[in-house]
Design a protein around this motif. Structure first.
Motif, PDB file in Angstrom:
ATOM      1  N   UNK A 168       0.832  -1.208   0.000  1.00 41.16           N
ATOM      2  CA  UNK A 168       0.000   0.000   0.000  1.00 41.16           C
ATOM      3  C   UNK A 168       0.861   1.250   0.000  1.00 41.16           C
ATOM      4  N   UNK A 169       1.962   1.218   0.732  1.00 39.84           N
ATOM      5  CA  UNK A 169       2.829   2.388   0.843  1.00 39.84           C
ATOM      6  C   UNK A 169       3.460   2.740  -0.499  1.00 39.84           C
ATOM      7  N   UNK A 170       4.001   1.741  -1.202  1.00 41.74           N
ATOM      8  CA  UNK A 170       4.676   2.101  -2.454  1.00 41.74           C
ATOM      9  C   UNK A 170       3.700   2.300  -3.607  1.00 41.74           C
ATOM     10  N   UNK A 171       2.543   1.645  -3.581  1.00 41.15           N
ATOM     11  CA  UNK A 171       1.557   1.882  -4.636  1.00 41.15           C
ATOM     12  C   UNK A 171       0.956   3.283  -4.518  1.00 41.15           C
ATOM     13  N   UNK A 172       0.429   3.594  -3.336  1.00 44.64           N
ATOM     14  CA  UNK A 172      -0.199   4.906  -3.128  1.00 44.64           C
ATOM     15  C   UNK A 172       0.862   6.004  -3.124  1.00 44.64           C
ATOM     16  N   UNK A 173       1.930   5.776  -2.368  1.00 43.66           N
ATOM     17  CA  UNK A 173       2.972   6.790  -2.286  1.00 43.66           C
ATOM     18  C   UNK A 173       3.650   7.032  -3.622  1.00 43.66           C
ATOM     19  N   UNK A 174       3.896   5.967  -4.377  1.00 47.54           N
ATOM     20  CA  UNK A 174       4.554   6.129  -5.664  1.00 47.54           C
ATOM     21  C   UNK A 174       3.736   6.944  -6.637  1.00 47.54           C
ATOM     22  N   UNK A 175       2.457   6.638  -6.756  1.00 49.17           N
ATOM     23  CA  UNK A 175       1.603   7.390  -7.666  1.00 49.17           C
ATOM     24  C   UNK A 175       1.420   8.825  -7.198  1.00 49.17           C
ATOM     25  N   UNK A 176       1.311   9.025  -5.882  1.00 49.46           N
ATOM     26  CA  UNK A 176       1.143  10.373  -5.354  1.00 49.46           C
ATOM     27  C   UNK A 176       2.381  11.229  -5.606  1.00 49.46           C
ATOM     28  N   UNK A 177       3.546  10.673  -5.324  1.00 46.69           N
ATOM     29  CA  UNK A 177       4.776  11.443  -5.497  1.00 46.69           C
ATOM     30  C   UNK A 177       5.077  11.725  -6.963  1.00 46.69           C
ATOM     31  N   UNK A 178       4.781  10.762  -7.847  1.00 48.87           N
ATOM     32  CA  UNK A 178       5.022  10.996  -9.271  1.00 48.87           C
ATOM     33  C   UNK A 178       4.041  12.012  -9.843  1.00 48.87           C
ATOM     34  N   UNK A 179       2.777  11.928  -9.442  1.00 45.75           N
ATOM     35  CA  UNK A 179       1.772  12.880  -9.928  1.00 45.75           C
ATOM     36  C   UNK A 179       2.053  14.276  -9.403  1.00 45.75           C
ATOM     37  N   UNK A 180       2.370  14.373  -8.106  1.00 42.74           N
ATOM     38  CA  UNK A 180       2.660  15.667  -7.504  1.00 42.74           C
ATOM     39  C   UNK A 180       3.919  16.286  -8.095  1.00 42.74           C
TER      40      UNK A 180
END
Length: 253
Positions: A168-180
């Motif tokens: 959950x951390x790398x899926x949500x965090x990865x998409x959030x950080x790349x989009x942001x």
């Protein structure tokens, strides 16, 4: 403890961890193949919106940053697997320095992350016609970004309590950080508050550095690489503190 003996032990750990990674190649192969599919399917949209050259560059930069953030799973799971398997304590019982243990774990993961990024860029050059006039500048950004990813992944690996939590951390965090960070959609077309918040994302500095490398802008590139290396350093410090915590044990869930 001589340097030669330390190097021999570290080399043995690197080979051991590389073998463990290759025995379960599924996650690694998916992180290598999916970006190529993504870039082929999404590039026409970027080209239609930005033109051939700028669109191809945006597609490549976005794919590199997005999928390398998702590859945090490689780094995080490498440590979490040891924690869940209770093998860190056994290694500590051997005549090994903690630095040797961490280097032995980090080198194969770093190589895998860098290989993923080089594969995407190489595919874009050979198949999509991406122009890379300054390959050494691009390599500098990829190395700095890989260091930051390695640090972020290691930190997730020592903080997560289960594989589900790590996922959950790398899926949500990865998409959030790349989009942001403006990887998937340029910041210029996003709401102003996104552009204001973007510098808190390591992905922003990776995107900035990659665009600067392709344009030959060494000043911007140096700033971006500096931030990424600082991210790596801070994450490494926090990881080391966490590993030494909890009554001095490396493994305590």
């Amino acid at each position: 403890m001589s340097p030669r003996e330390s190097a021999a032990r570290t080399g043995a750990l690197v080979r051991h961890n590389l073998l463990l990674m290759l025995r379960e190649p599924g996650p690694l192969l998916s992180r290598m193949i999916l970006p190529l599919v993504f870039i082929v399917l999404l590039r026409p949209l970027y080209v239609a919106a930005q033109g051939r050259t700028a669109g191809t560059e945006q597609a490549v930069v976005g794919t590199v940053v997005t999928f390398s953030l998702l590859a945090l799973s490689i780094s995080g799971s490498a440590i979490l697997t040891e924690r869940l398997g209770r093998t860190w304590d056994r290694l500590r019982g051997a005549p090994l320095h903690p630095a040797e243990m961490l280097i032995g774990k980090a080198v194969p993961v770093f190589a895998a992350m860098l290989a993923q990024q080089l594969l995407i860029v190489g595919f874009a050059v050979c198949v999509l016609g991406l122009n890379v006039p300054h390959p050494l500048l691009l390599l500098a950004v990829l190395l700095s970004w890989s260091c930051a990813l390695l640090g972020l992944g290691a930190l997730l690996g020592v903080l997560a309590r289960s594989m589900g939590e790590l996922s959950a951390a790398y899926d949500i965090g990865g998409m959030l950080l790349s989009s942001l960070g403006g990887a998937l959609v340029p910041l210029a077309v996003l709401p102003p508050w996104v552009a204001d918040a973007a510098p808190i994302s390591p992905g922003y500095w990776a995107v900035r550095g990659l665009h600067a490398a392709l344009a030959g802008d060494t000043r911007t590139l140096a700033g971006a690489c500096g931030v990424l290396l600082c991210v790596a350093l801070v994450c490494d410090i926090l990881t080391s503190v966490r590993l030494r915590g909890r009554s001095g044990r490396l493994v305590s869930l």
